[in-house]
Design a protein around this motif. Structure first.
Motif, PDB file in Angstrom:
ATOM      1  N   ASN A 278       0.838  -1.180  -0.045  1.00 43.97           N
ATOM      2  CA  ASN A 278      -0.259  -0.346   0.213  1.00 43.97           C
ATOM      3  C   ASN A 278       0.879   1.251   0.201  1.00 43.97           C
ATOM      4  N   THR A 279       2.387   0.708   0.876  1.00 46.20           N
ATOM      5  CA  THR A 279       2.812   2.399   0.925  1.00 46.20           C
ATOM      6  C   THR A 279       3.461   2.724  -0.615  1.00 46.20           C
ATOM      7  N   VAL A 280       3.837   1.303  -1.588  1.00 48.41           N
ATOM      8  CA  VAL A 280       4.407   2.169  -2.611  1.00 48.41           C
ATOM      9  C   VAL A 280       3.356   2.152  -3.801  1.00 48.41           C
ATOM     10  N   SER A 281       2.632   1.773  -2.904  1.00 51.86           N
ATOM     11  CA  SER A 281       1.590   1.621  -4.346  1.00 51.86           C
ATOM     12  C   SER A 281       0.809   3.129  -4.184  1.00 51.86           C
ATOM     13  N   GLN A 282       1.129   4.006  -2.963  1.00 46.31           N
ATOM     14  CA  GLN A 282       0.313   5.419  -2.538  1.00 46.31           C
ATOM     15  C   GLN A 282       1.700   5.999  -3.055  1.00 46.31           C
ATOM     16  N   GLY A 283       2.975   5.149  -2.627  1.00 48.30           N
ATOM     17  CA  GLY A 283       4.071   6.607  -2.950  1.00 48.30           C
ATOM     18  C   GLY A 283       3.818   7.148  -4.945  1.00 48.30           C
ATOM     19  N   LEU A 284       3.522   5.942  -5.526  1.00 48.73           N
ATOM     20  CA  LEU A 284       3.425   5.781  -7.160  1.00 48.73           C
ATOM     21  C   LEU A 284       2.239   7.167  -7.464  1.00 48.73           C
ATOM     22  N   ILE A 285       1.512   6.680  -6.443  1.00 42.03           N
ATOM     23  CA  ILE A 285       0.325   7.380  -6.981  1.00 42.03           C
ATOM     24  C   ILE A 285       1.059   9.817  -6.531  1.00 42.03           C
ATOM     25  N   SER A 286       1.222   9.291  -5.701  1.00 41.96           N
ATOM     26  CA  SER A 286       1.940  10.470  -4.862  1.00 41.96           C
ATOM     27  C   SER A 286       2.978  11.320  -6.352  1.00 41.96           C
ATOM     28  N   LEU A 287       3.690  10.322  -6.673  1.00 43.87           N
ATOM     29  CA  LEU A 287       5.046  10.843  -7.786  1.00 43.87           C
ATOM     30  C   LEU A 287       4.334  11.344  -8.973  1.00 43.87           C
ATOM     31  N   CYS A 288       3.309  10.545  -9.306  1.00 45.17           N
ATOM     32  CA  CYS A 288       2.620  10.992 -10.405  1.00 45.17           C
ATOM     33  C   CYS A 288       1.971  12.227  -9.943  1.00 45.17           C
ATOM     34  N   ASP A 289       0.920  12.455  -9.026  1.00 47.15           N
ATOM     35  CA  ASP A 289       0.413  13.820  -8.780  1.00 47.15           C
ATOM     36  C   ASP A 289       1.723  14.870  -8.664  1.00 47.15           C
ATOM     37  N   HIS A 290       2.860  14.614  -7.774  1.00 49.59           N
ATOM     38  CA  HIS A 290       3.343  15.881  -8.086  1.00 49.59           C
ATOM     39  C   HIS A 290       4.175  15.488  -8.829  1.00 49.59           C
ATOM     40  N   ASN A 291       4.248  15.527  -9.984  1.00 51.93           N
ATOM     41  CA  ASN A 291       5.148  15.106 -11.421  1.00 51.93           C
ATOM     42  C   ASN A 291       4.103  16.705 -12.220  1.00 51.93           C
ATOM     43  N   LEU A 292       2.856  16.245 -11.677  1.00 47.52           N
ATOM     44  CA  LEU A 292       1.870  16.932 -13.221  1.00 47.52           C
ATOM     45  C   LEU A 292       2.556  18.143 -12.607  1.00 47.52           C
ATOM     46  N   TYR A 293       2.640  18.467 -11.239  1.00 49.27           N
ATOM     47  CA  TYR A 293       2.472  20.129 -10.677  1.00 49.27           C
ATOM     48  C   TYR A 293       3.807  20.138 -11.081  1.00 49.27           C
ATOM     49  N   LEU A 294       5.112  19.320 -10.994  1.00 47.45           N
ATOM     50  CA  LEU A 294       6.836  20.096 -11.382  1.00 47.45           C
ATOM     51  C   LEU A 294       6.343  20.178 -13.205  1.00 47.45           C
ATOM     52  N   ASP A 295       5.698  19.287 -14.242  1.00 49.67           N
ATOM     53  CA  ASP A 295       5.286  19.747 -14.899  1.00 49.67           C
ATOM     54  C   ASP A 295       5.048  21.676 -14.888  1.00 49.67           C
ATOM     55  N   GLU A 296       4.180  21.712 -14.680  1.00 53.15           N
ATOM     56  CA  GLU A 296       4.228  23.647 -14.022  1.00 53.15           C
ATOM     57  C   GLU A 296       5.629  24.074 -13.490  1.00 53.15           C
ATOM     58  N   LEU A 297       6.278  22.928 -12.941  1.00 49.46           N
ATOM     59  CA  LEU A 297       7.838  24.628 -12.555  1.00 49.46           C
ATOM     60  C   LEU A 297       8.311  24.841 -13.931  1.00 49.46           C
ATOM     61  N   PHE A 298       8.479  23.194 -14.228  1.00 47.80           N
ATOM     62  CA  PHE A 298       9.815  23.204 -15.842  1.00 47.80           C
ATOM     63  C   PHE A 298       8.964  23.841 -16.472  1.00 47.80           C
ATOM     64  N   ALA A 299       7.698  23.639 -16.879  1.00 47.93           N
ATOM     65  CA  ALA A 299       7.354  24.868 -17.821  1.00 47.93           C
ATOM     66  C   ALA A 299       7.562  26.645 -17.507  1.00 47.93           C
ATOM     67  N   PHE A 300       7.609  26.818 -16.042  1.00 43.22           N
ATOM     68  CA  PHE A 300       7.425  28.326 -15.834  1.00 43.22           C
ATOM     69  C   PHE A 300       9.245  28.663 -16.098  1.00 43.22           C
ATOM     70  N   PHE A 301       9.795  27.041 -16.215  1.00 42.45           N
ATOM     71  CA  PHE A 301      11.370  28.275 -15.759  1.00 42.45           C
ATOM     72  C   PHE A 301      11.502  27.744 -17.626  1.00 42.45           C
ATOM     73  N   ASN A 302      10.618  27.508 -18.772  1.00 40.53           N
ATOM     74  CA  ASN A 302      11.150  27.496 -19.600  1.00 40.53           C
ATOM     75  C   ASN A 302      10.080  28.153 -20.998  1.00 40.53           C
ATOM     76  N   ILE A 303       9.814  29.164 -19.720  1.00 36.84           N
ATOM     77  CA  ILE A 303       8.761  30.334 -20.490  1.00 36.84           C
ATOM     78  C   ILE A 303       9.579  31.481 -21.497  1.00 36.84           C
ATOM     79  N   ASN A 304       9.556  31.233 -22.682  1.00 41.41           N
ATOM     80  CA  ASN A 304      10.124  31.913 -24.113  1.00 41.41           C
ATOM     81  C   ASN A 304       9.986  33.421 -23.732  1.00 41.41           C
ATOM     82  N   HIS A 305      10.464  34.623 -23.630  1.00 45.22           N
ATOM     83  CA  HIS A 305       9.957  36.063 -22.728  1.00 45.22           C
ATOM     84  C   HIS A 305      10.166  37.034 -23.941  1.00 45.22           C
ATOM     85  N   LYS A 306      10.887  35.915 -25.321  1.00 46.62           N
ATOM     86  CA  LYS A 306      10.795  37.027 -26.593  1.00 46.62           C
ATOM     87  C   LYS A 306       9.057  36.976 -26.955  1.00 46.62           C
ATOM     88  N   GLN A 307       8.719  37.774 -27.657  1.00 46.73           N
ATOM     89  CA  GLN A 307       7.304  37.483 -28.430  1.00 46.73           C
ATOM     90  C   GLN A 307       7.676  37.052 -29.752  1.00 46.73           C
TER      91      GLN A 307
END
Length: 583
Positions: A278-307
């Motif tokens: 149960n701990t391992v499966s919940q951990g994998l679910i949490s990692l998938c959840d965090h990964n969705l938010y982590l995509d936001e962080l990487f997308a933020f760092f990759n913002i193209n500032h040029k028009q």
């Protein structure tokens, strides 16, 4: 180093439950099979005591290293976000989508790397414990393991789908969350406090604030109810499978006449296996959840500032600026703000040389401030060209260009720092030069105010921090002008530099300013037409176009838009005098 210590620590921590189980099995078996003696007591208990002591040592080491590692990681992430934000241009800050993304990163993503790190470490530890307990069960009866993994596999899939639904729901909240924070800012900030009290807006904003959180509460309640129903359903099923496994172990143990210690070890192995699956499966679910938010962080760092679709952009590196800026020329410059179809500037052309001062006047929205934003590189996607010393601004190094221009905007910043910093920020490398700071303050007359402050240059300004003193609007504006003048620039750009000043202070500041910039270039905007009299040349803008240009006398004689605007201001003063005399 701390991370390596943590990894090793959690690997050892993962072994501890099995070591504890085996030491208890040994203790029970020894008591059951041998006669009790003093020597037996020591030898049977020693492994259990050793495991407990090792557990205490490992936990202390992990706690120490883990805390320091998390602090370092959070500080690094926050620094990276601030650095990324510092690369934004003005268009990014005026883009609601970028604002929403920034708030999601600050509120939902900043702590996700820490949570991912914790999940990975716990996952690693749980996997070590799981593998060890599985080994015990396989050595006994391998098929018992199959009974234990049926329910966790089904719950893993269902909860993973739920996590994706929850992420989408929270992502849609960003605009409302930003609005709630803005309302919170209005209700708790001294700048908005006066109007909120006088217009009795507190109840209105509080109701709006509460209504937003009521929406969030309903969504959270629905999601929490759905999650708990899923969790309970699968836990009930999992418990039934555990019961079946335990009954079968007891039956086999009875038939094979196993020792009590062995039965205890098998029962604990079943419970540990179920717990860690149960701990391992919940951990994998949490990692998938965090990964969705982590995509936001990487997308933020990759913002193209040029028009996009901009063929000509101000480059980050290019030719170095000359020692001094001798002339500036706008050549057929047109510009529209992002997501706006209407042009803010239309085919604007003018030229100014060193030693000249140029004033921009016109009605609100005529394009005056836009000229300044383009000249200072705050917006880059424009048509035509801006030449500095006959070289396109697009070929200049940004930092070099900024070093040569001193600016004060109409929405100047009131830094809640010391007087020294408020003026010294104009040229951060010369922050400790007291003589220059006092000289800049003297040019605007704010030196008299500073000398009356308890700590003078070291006095904290603003009310946000202890010991701070709040200045008047006019005094803050003088500080801001002093900040612009503190920079030893070739070009000074002033946007409504006297909007908070009384007529006497305005006259004093402009006289000093004219003496200061006699061998420099000066471009300023003002709605007070008495101010523009100091300019060598006046440009009149209307709907983004230059409709008139010349000296004050020339424009008065032409009786165009400038004449009408100037006359309106003079008539207003005359009417006020007549009204006052009539009283």
């Amino acid at each position: 180093m701390y991370f390596i210590i943590i990894i090793i620590g959690y690997l050892l921590k993962g072994i501890l439950p099995i070591a504890n189980l085996l030491s208890i099995q040994y203790l029970v078996s020894e008591i059951e099979t041998r006669s009790l003696s003093h020597t037996l007591q020591i030898s049977a208990v020693f492994p259990l005591i050793l495991v407990m002591f090792c557990g205490l040592l490992i936990s202390s080491l992990i706690e120490y290293s883990d805390k320091l590692f998390q602090i370092a990681l959070i500080n690094q992430l926050q620094t990276l976000i601030v650095l990324q934000t510092s690369t934004f241009n003005l268009a990014d800050f005026e883009n609601p989508q970028v604002h929403n993304q920034l708030k999601r990163v600050q509120n939902d993503s900043i702590d996700r790397p820490i949570q991912i790190y914790k999940e990975l470490i716990n996952f690693l530890s749980s996997m070590v414990t799981l593998c060890s307990s599985i080994a015990i069960l396989i050595a006994f009866r391998w098929w018992i393991l199959l009974i234990l993994i049926v329910s966790p596999l089904a719950s893993f899939y269902s909860l993973l789908r739920f996590t994706q639904i929850q992420y989408v729901a929270k992502k849609k909240r960003a605009p409302l969350q930003r609005k709630s924070r803005y309302i919170n800012y209005l209700l708790t900030n001294e700048k908005s406090f006066k109007e909120i009290v006088l217009y009795q807006l507190s109840d209105y904003f509080t109701a709006k604030y509460k209504s937003i959180f009521d929406i969030f509460y309903k969504e959270d309640k629905y999601l929490a109810k759905k999650r708990i129903n899923l969790y309970l359903s699968f836990q009930v099923i999992s418990t039934l499978f555990i019961a079946i496994a335990l009954i079968m172990i007891i039956q086999i143990s009875w038939q094979e006449k196993l020792l009590v210690g062995s039965i205890y070890a098998l029962v604990q192995a079943v419970l540990l296996t179920n717990q860690n699956i149960n701990t391992v499966s919940q951990g994998l679910i949490s990692l998938c959840d965090h990964n969705l938010y982590l995509d936001e962080l990487f997308a933020f760092f990759n913002i193209n500032h040029k028009q996009e679709n901009s063929g000509m952009l101000l480059r980050e590196s290019g030719v170095r600026a000359d020692a001094t800026i001798e002339c500036i020329e706008f050549k057929n410059v047109s510009f529209a703000y992002p997501d706006q179809k209407e042009l803010a500037l239309k085919d604007v052309s003018f030229k100014m040389k060193r030693g000249e001062s140029l004033a921009l006047v016109g009605r609100n929205g005529s394009g005056k401030t836009t000229v300044i934003k383009l000249l200072t590189g705050l917006y880059e996607d424009f048509k035509g060209d801006i030449l500095i010393n006959s070289i396109s601004i697009r070929n200049y190094n940004k930092e070099t260009l900024y070093d040569r221009i001193g600016v004060i905007f109409q929405d100047f910043v009131q830094f809640d720092f010391s007087v020294r910093e408020n003026i010294g920020f104009g040229s951060i490398g010369h922050l400790e030069l007291d003589a220059r700071i006092w000289e800049s303050a003297q040019l605007t007359g704010v030196d008299k105010v500073i000398r009356d402050l308890p700590n003078q240059l070291e006095q904290q300004l603003g009310r946000n921090f202890e010991g701070g003193i709040q200045l008047s609007g006019g005094q803050w504006q003088k500080i801001a002008i002093s900040r612009a003048l503190f920079k030893d620039a070739d070009v000074y750009v002033l946007d409504e530099p006297s909007s908070f000043l009384d007529p006497e202070s305005e006259k004093q500041v402009f006289r000093q300013f004219q003496n200061f910039i006699n061998d420099r270039l000066c471009l300023y905007i003002s709605h007070r037409y008495t101010s523009v009299l100091y300019a060598d040349k006046i440009l009149v803008l209307d709907k983004g176009q230059i409709v008139e240009e010349g000296t004050h006398q020339e424009l008065i004689k032409s009786r165009g838009l400038y004449y009408d605007l100037f006359s309106d201001e003079i008539n207003t003063f005359q009417e006020a005098l007549v009204t006052n005399d009539a009283r």
